[in-house]
Write an enzyme that holds these catalytic residues in place. Structure first.
Site, mmCIF file in Angstrom:
data_model
loop_
_atom_site.group_PDB
_atom_site.id
_atom_site.type_symbol
_atom_site.label_atom_id
_atom_site.label_comp_id
_atom_site.label_asym_id
_atom_site.label_seq_id
_atom_site.Cartn_x
_atom_site.Cartn_y
_atom_site.Cartn_z
ATOM 1 N N ASP A 225 19.296 3.844 -6.251
ATOM 2 C CA ASP A 225 20.479 4.358 -5.578
ATOM 3 C C ASP A 225 19.992 5.445 -4.607
ATOM 4 O O ASP A 225 18.869 5.934 -4.708
ATOM 5 C CB ASP A 225 21.497 4.915 -6.582
ATOM 6 C CG ASP A 225 22.888 5.055 -5.934
ATOM 7 O OD1 ASP A 225 22.991 4.934 -4.691
ATOM 8 O OD2 ASP A 225 23.870 5.299 -6.668
HETATM 9 C C1 BGC Z 1 26.307 5.248 -4.189
HETATM 10 C C2 BGC Z 1 25.967 3.791 -4.054
HETATM 11 C C3 BGC Z 1 25.942 3.412 -2.593
HETATM 12 C C4 BGC Z 1 24.936 4.286 -1.877
HETATM 13 C C5 BGC Z 1 24.825 3.996 -0.399
HETATM 14 C C6 BGC Z 1 25.445 6.128 -3.315
HETATM 15 O O1 BGC Z 1 25.997 7.411 -3.222
HETATM 16 O O2 BGC Z 1 26.184 5.639 -5.547
HETATM 17 O O3 BGC Z 1 26.899 3.013 -4.756
HETATM 18 O O4 BGC Z 1 25.659 2.055 -2.433
HETATM 19 O O5 BGC Z 1 25.332 5.632 -2.009
HETATM 20 O O6 BGC Z 1 25.931 4.461 0.272
#
Ligand code: BGC
Length: 818
Positions: A225
């Protein structure tokens, strides 16, 4: 080497430096290219309600219903069609990977991202997720399922250690991921921000190499993530292939050094780089010229599907009949001359939750406008009043009162002081909420400095003291006709934008209705820790009267009131959990007072997760609308007026009080640890096992037609045949649910009284009947054995409860397993 070579042919032509370069993003949304071998970059995009593309202020996207709404359809076929829409949207944004679906479970109803997740139940989540992924991937893009695993709270979200025992992990939290890998062939997996039983999810060898790749045979790509990778050596050893976003923090030279020291092997680097190339090959990115342009699609068929999906997920919770036997819903126009449409979410419906799941919709149909469109042509008067506000900060500047909005970007924040400075880039925008995750001007600096000026004209519809508010990452000023109205330069950091921004600063300006004012917001963006930037511009009209009294008066003068209440992304968002179940603001009071003066009051709840309803018994009809996507108003009107049969069923239990919920005593945890001490008793498993009464049970939902189960037969232990009948003169829908109970349980005190084991949704003709065959979960008679670390059969007497919710059982079938 020519474009189109296979990953295997390419991998050994790459130097170790080039292989390492593939293991981290170059920016927020792209992997690295290797020009020498014509390996292009690959684009990924959020997810899950649409494909946003590389900018929060970029071209608009179709916004489908949130995941709880999709799960509430109990209709994998429909969800698969929604998956196709999302696949086409991903391609339209030049991306190859959609960062979706989110399949963490609703461990507590106050989880901030619950709207992004599907259900409290692993089996329902699995069926919906498999359908979603199949639809999505059949358009030639990859699904990146997330967040693996135990990422069920926003509390201390970047570090919380989810401590989950082995059996609970296997029987609940891992189940949707397992189904996605084994049944849907999901191509990518995103690790969670959290720790899982100690190590960070991206460092978890037992989860990644052990379970995901080892046991389930996952041969796709694992990515972290965003900023969720914490190591150079451990994460690669564990099996996390791609660090996102870029530029890298733990790879690049740090990884080359680790190889040099012998802490990481060249084979490990090669394997991870091969996984990146293989994913690119599978989605056609390897043979492509690189990510394409980002476009908005005009897709009437897809919009129609979003409208249908939004309506299909709405759950009719309560629908009382009057003395003549007529149900409150569907609405008829007979004898109705005046309707009051009330509530904070009536004129401005909430179509999605907040955070990284946010997309700019191509358009929004709000509830009030859709209801007006149905009623006014028939001479029915519609009155509207908000009743109360629910914004934590000021509501977003209403773009309907603004002229075209442009944004000028300057390479240096100081350029804003120069009247004659030429902007480096100018674009038009359709939102007063902006986020920048990289350099908006497109320079290669990942942590850039820039100035931005948002300009529009603002023509108030009301005279008086307007309130304006700004929250932003960098210092910002708001100017009306070139006068500085507010400046937040002195505001401390920590209140917005995932904790990197300044809390809202507000000020008022006296404005005249009908006059056009020049409105500018200037942002001076200096380097920040994460490279994140953004601004939210709020504005609120002066309100001369009393919102509550005006709404109650409108209700008193109406034959019928529709009160549209709920939350918004101030309450339901990535970044924080809700503190309580209560509807924000004075909404409970609004409903009570409206119901007192207007007996025919319909309450519509526009939220992504359960809310408390202390007034539930005092209103005749309650409809749960979730965050239903951009066609919201039409979806809602279709259900209210009976064009679509209510056919959603609850994918989560609605509790009476937060204190009644399974994780209440252990959530959110302390000292960095979230102990999952309710173990397997999540959702209805808890209420049914400990005998606690929910407000509305898991699986509950009414129709307008009178559909019931008349009989059920077991064809074999994994196949049940069910007959349904419809005694009403309108076509109906049945959602048959089968729950499995085992006498004596599996020997453990957290074995649930019953578990959802199969379901089917089917049309039942008016005054007719139908029969369906339901295949049960192959694990219906199994439990996870912590001694052998494998699934075991549970011998003895099992009961299959065939019904219409976890609490409404029509037939019981007994199975003896040896
Ligand atoms: C989130 C993810 C997301 C990623 C990209 C993170 O803050 O937890 O679910 O895909 O950001 O935006």
């Amino acid at each position: 080497m020519t474009a189109g070579a296979s990953p295997e042919a390419l991998i050994d032509q790459l130097t170790i430096d080039e292989q390492v370069s593939l293991l981290a993003g170059v920016d927020f949304w792209h992997t690295a290219s290797v020009d020498r071998l014509r390996i292009p970059a690959m684009r990924v995009s959020d997810g899950p309600v649409g494909a946003r593309g590389t900018r929060y202020d970029g071209p608009a996207s179709l916004a489908v219903p949130c995941s709880t709404a999709l799960a509430a359809t109990w209709d994998p076929d429909l969800v698969e069609r929604v998956g196709h829409v999302l696949g086409r949207e991903t391609l339209a944004k030049g991306a190859s990977v959609l960062l979706a679906p989110t399949v963490n479970l609703h461990r507590t109803p106050v989880g901030g991202r619950n709207f992004e997740c599907m259900s409290e139940d692993p089996y329902l989540t699995s069926r919906i997720a498999v359908a979603y992924i199949r639809g999505l991937q059949s358009e030639g893009v990859a699904s990146c399922i997330k967040h693996f695993v135990g990422n069920d709270t926003e509390f201390e979200r970047m570090s919380i250690d989810s401590q989950i025992d082995e059996r609970t992990l296997r029987e609940l939290y891992l189940v949707p991921f397992e189904a996605a890998v084994k049944e849907a062939g999901v191509l990518a997996v995103m690790t969670g921000y959290n720790r899982i039983n100690g190590p960070f999810a991206a460092d978890s060898e037992p989860m990644l190499r052990g379970v995901l790749r080892g046991e389930w045979g996952f041969d796709g790509l694992v990515m972290s993530d965003w900023f969720g990778l914490h190591s150079t050596v451990e994460a690669l050893a564990a099996g996390a292939d791609l660090e996102m976003p870029g530029p890298t923090r733990f790879r690049g030279q740090a990884l080359l050094d680790a190889v040099g020291r012998g802490d990481v092997t060249a084979e490990q680097v090669r394997g991870a780089a091969l996984n990146v190339l293989t994913l690119m090959d599978r989605v056609g990115a390897l043979a492509s010229e690189g990510p394409g342009p980002e476009l908005t699609r005009d897709a009437p068929d897809d919009r129609a599907l979003i409208r249908l999906a939004g309506a299909s997920g709405m759950v009719l919770l309560r629908n009382v009949s009057d003395e003549s036997g007529t149900k409150t819903l569907p609405l008829t126009r007979d004898g109705v001359r005046r309707v009051a449409v009330l509530g904070p979410n009536a004129a401005l419906g909430q179509i999605m939750g907040g955070g990284s799941a946010h997309v700019t919709p191509t358009h929004v149909v709000h509830p009030l406008e859709a209801i007006v469109e149905r009623l006014r042509p028939h001479g029915v008067e519609v009155a509207h009043a908000v009743g109360c506000t629910i914004n934590r900060s000021l509501p977003q500047l209403d773009l309907r009162l603004c002229g075209p909005m442009t944004i000028d970007y300057f390479g240096d924040p100081d350029d804003l002081e120069q009247d004659d400075a030429d902007p480096a880039l100018t674009s038009t925008i359709g939102t007063a909420r902006l986020k920048w995750v990289a350099d908006p001007i497109g320079r290669s600096d990942a942590n850039p400095e820039y100035g931005a000026r948002i300009s529009t004209t603002f023509t108030p519809d009301v005279s008086g003291a307007w309130s304006f508010g700004v929250e932003s990452v960098a210092p910002a000023r708001l100017l009306v006709d070139n006068d500085v109205v507010l400046d937040n330069a002195e505001m401390a950091i920590g209140g917005s934008f995932f904790g990197t921004g300044r809390a809202e600063v507000t000020a008022t300006a006296a404005l005249e209705a009908g006059r056009s004012y020049k409105l500018d917001v200037e942002i001076r963006h200096r380097r920040t820790g994460m490279g994140l930037g953004g601004v939210n511009i709020g504005a609120e009209a002066p309100y001369a009267g009393d919102r509550m009294i005006d709404a109650v008066d409108a209700a008193a003068a109406a034959d019928l009131s529709i009160v549209i209440v709920g939350t918004n992304d101030d309450w339901e968002s990535e970044g924080w959990d809700r503190a309580e179940l209560d509807l924000p603001g004075r909404q409970d009071e609004l409903i009570r007072r409206v119901a007192e003066v207007c007996p025919r009051t319909v309450v519509v709840i526009n939220a992504g997760a359960p809310v408390a309803m202390p007034w539930a018994e005092s209103v005749p009809a309650v409809l749960m609308a979730w965050f239903p996507g951009q066609e919201m108003g039409d979806s809602l009107a279709d259900v209210l007026f009976g064009d679509v049969e209510p056919q959603g069923r609850l994918p989560v239990t609605f509790p009476r009080r937060l204190e009644d919920t399974p994780a209440f005593e252990h959530h959110p945890g302390r000292n960095g640890v979230a102990p999952y001490l309710e173990r397997r008793l999540v959702g209805y498993r808890w209420y049914d096992t400990v005998g606690r009464e929910p407000l509305f049970a898991f699986g509950h939902g009414l129709g307008y037609a009178d559909v019931s189960i008349t009989s059920a037969r077991m064809l074999d232990p994994f196949t049940v045949e069910v007959d349904l009948t419809n005694t009403s003169p309108r076509a109906g829908v049945g959602v048959v649910q089968i729950y499995a109970h085992r006498d004596g349980h599996d020997g453990a005190d957290d074995d649930a009284d019953q578990r959802l084991s199969g379901f089917a949704k089917l049309d039942v003709p008016a005054e007719g009947s139908t029969t369906t065959v339901i295949a049960l979960d192959p694990r219906t008679y199994q439990a996870w054995d912590v001694n052998t670390h494998a699934w075991m059969e549970v011998p003895g007497v099992h009961e299959l409860r065939v019904g219409t919710s976890s609490r409404e059982v029509a037939e019981r079938l007994v199975v003896q397993m040896r």
